[in-house]
Scaffold this motif. Structure first.
Motif, PDB file in Angstrom:
ATOM      1  N   ARG A   1      21.457   2.607  65.778  1.00 42.52           N
ATOM      2  CA  ARG A   1      20.562   3.279  66.424  1.00 42.52           C
ATOM      3  C   ARG A   1      20.477   2.799  67.930  1.00 42.52           C
ATOM      4  O   ARG A   1      20.629   3.923  68.851  1.00 42.52           O
TER       5      ARG A   1
ATOM      6  N   TRP B   1      24.723   2.750  69.834  1.00 45.41           N
ATOM      7  CA  TRP B   1      25.418   3.890  69.682  1.00 45.41           C
ATOM      8  C   TRP B   1      24.778   5.333  69.684  1.00 45.41           C
ATOM      9  O   TRP B   1      24.987   6.230  70.167  1.00 45.41           O
TER      10      TRP B   1
ATOM     11  N   LEU C   1      27.721  11.568  69.629  1.00 45.60           N
ATOM     12  CA  LEU C   1      26.527  11.323  69.081  1.00 45.60           C
ATOM     13  C   LEU C   1      25.284  11.739  70.072  1.00 45.60           C
ATOM     14  O   LEU C   1      25.680  11.679  71.150  1.00 45.60           O
TER      15      LEU C   1
ATOM     16  N   GLN D   1      34.262  10.299  67.304  1.00 44.91           N
ATOM     17  CA  GLN D   1      32.618  10.774  67.009  1.00 44.91           C
ATOM     18  C   GLN D   1      32.022  11.002  68.431  1.00 44.91           C
ATOM     19  O   GLN D   1      32.188  10.435  69.408  1.00 44.91           O
TER      20      GLN D   1
ATOM     21  N   TYR E   1      30.810  14.918  64.319  1.00 41.41           N
ATOM     22  CA  TYR E   1      29.377  14.554  64.762  1.00 41.41           C
ATOM     23  C   TYR E   1      28.646  14.115  63.544  1.00 41.41           C
ATOM     24  O   TYR E   1      28.382  14.876  62.477  1.00 41.41           O
TER      25      TYR E   1
ATOM     26  N   TYR F   1      23.331   6.244  66.669  1.00 39.47           N
ATOM     27  CA  TYR F   1      23.383   7.042  65.206  1.00 39.47           C
ATOM     28  C   TYR F   1      22.242   7.257  64.495  1.00 39.47           C
ATOM     29  O   TYR F   1      21.092   6.301  64.616  1.00 39.47           O
ATOM     30  N   ASN F   2      22.050   8.429  64.054  1.00 38.68           N
ATOM     31  CA  ASN F   2      20.579   8.713  63.374  1.00 38.68           C
ATOM     32  C   ASN F   2      20.682   8.300  62.032  1.00 38.68           C
ATOM     33  O   ASN F   2      21.047   8.926  61.027  1.00 38.68           O
TER      34      ASN F   2
ATOM     35  N   LYS G   1      21.864  10.492  71.598  1.00 36.80           N
ATOM     36  CA  LYS G   1      21.033   9.295  71.533  1.00 36.80           C
ATOM     37  C   LYS G   1      19.988   9.489  72.595  1.00 36.80           C
ATOM     38  O   LYS G   1      19.962  10.286  73.654  1.00 36.80           O
TER      39      LYS G   1
END
Length: 324
Positions: free
Chosen positions: A135, A138, A238, A236, A119, A140-141, A240
């Motif tokens: 962001r 996907w 994620l 991975q 993660y 992603y932070n 969202k």
């Protein structure tokens, strides 16, 4: 995301910078450092993100008190979709805190590991195109950063991450650039090259399994890790979400999965150098609250370097809730 035939098509209009995945990454020079946090804080972070999207069939569990901090300089990134591949390519640097987690299911009244993921819980990047695509597509932070890291082949003696942040939180505090962390080489040792990614992972687990705080694994999880050696990839996961107009509700929340498929390893090595990771207090990004990594100096475990080519695949939805 998986194809949802009932959804409207995403509109590609002039000036929109969202490119379709998957994308390929060439000559990614990655340095990694395992940094010990607090497993209860890590679990709380997972509960506030991934486990917010409720399922009657599974939940996500922290596997380790350790986080993996990586600095990765990717020389060349481009979409693999022809329409977007023709637009060009970019360089990107990612600095990430990874959490090893498990998707847990109940079978015959007993909790079992169904799948293991990494993660990327907190990511900083060096360009706006990477931030927006990561962001929005996907989940992603990602946040923008300034950084320092060695060039490929140099002695890895210093790494630095600085971020625009509020410090301290106060009505009178103006946002400014602050250092979040640095990594220093404190004692030089040997470098142990390994033949390929598989050997690197095997050696890593030989070293790490002696630490009882590192992984909480059952036989099914160990089998999955061993199977992953055959076709190396990093799975991975994620979180969202998209806020509504006043920022109090989510019009979408989902847990998605995107594999990183390793196509070629140019070089890989485990360092016998000693590194210290120094963490600074930033109220905007409280690593102590997030992962249990307190301000101060932490000795890194299992420092490594790998230079590779890999593909970042599309994101596939595991579970979601959608607002109206």
């Amino acid at each position: 995301m998986a194809h949802d035939t009932h959804l409207p098509n995403f509109v590609q209009f002039p000036g929109n910078v969202i490119a379709q995945p998957p994308c390929r990454m060439l000559n990614a020079n990655q340095y990694g450092f395992f940094v010990k946090g607090c497993i209860s804080k890590i679990q709380a972070y997972i509960d506030k993100t991934l486990n917010v999207v409720k399922s009657d069939e599974f939940h996500f569990k922290a596997l380790s008190a350790y986080t993996l901090l990586t600095f990765t300089d990717i020389e060349n990134i481009a979409s693999k979709v022809p329409e977007f591949r023709q637009q060009g390519w970019m360089q990107e640097t990612d600095i990430i805190f990874w959490l090893p987690i498990a998707k847990m299911v109940t079978k015959r009244g007993k909790e079992k590991v169904d799948h293991i993921y990494w993660y990327p819980a907190f990511i900083t990047v060096n360009n706006i195109y990477a931030l927006i695509n990561g962001r929005e597509t996907w989940g992603y932070n990602k946040y923008l950063c300034d950084y320092k890291m060695p060039e490929q082949g140099e002695l890895p003696n210093y790494f630095e991450l600085s971020i625009d942040a509020f410090q301290p939180f106060s009505p009178n505090t103006k946002m400014a650039k602050h250092k979040l962390l640095e990594v220093n080489l404190v004692e030089q040792g040997d470098e142990h090259p390994v033949a390929d990614f598989v050997e690197l992972v095997k050696e890593a687990f030989e070293i790490l399994k002696s630490d009882t705080d590192f992984f909480d694994l059952d036989l099914n999880a160990i089998k999955q890790l061993l199977d992953g050696f055959v076709n190396p990839q990093m799975d991975q996961i994620l979180f969202k979400q998209l806020p509504n107009g006043d920022g109090t509700k989510a019009v979408y929340q989902g847990v998605v999965h995107s594999p990183s498929i390793i196509e070629k390893v140019h070089s890989a090595k485990i360092y016998k150098h000693e590194f210290d990771v120094t963490v600074y207090q930033l109220d905007t990004f409280p690593l102590a609250e997030m992962f249990g990594i307190e301000p101060g100096v932490h000795r890194a475990l299992l420092p490594f370097n790998v230079v590779m080519d890999f593909d970042q695949e599309k994101a596939f939805e595991i579970i979601s809730t959608k607002g109206l």
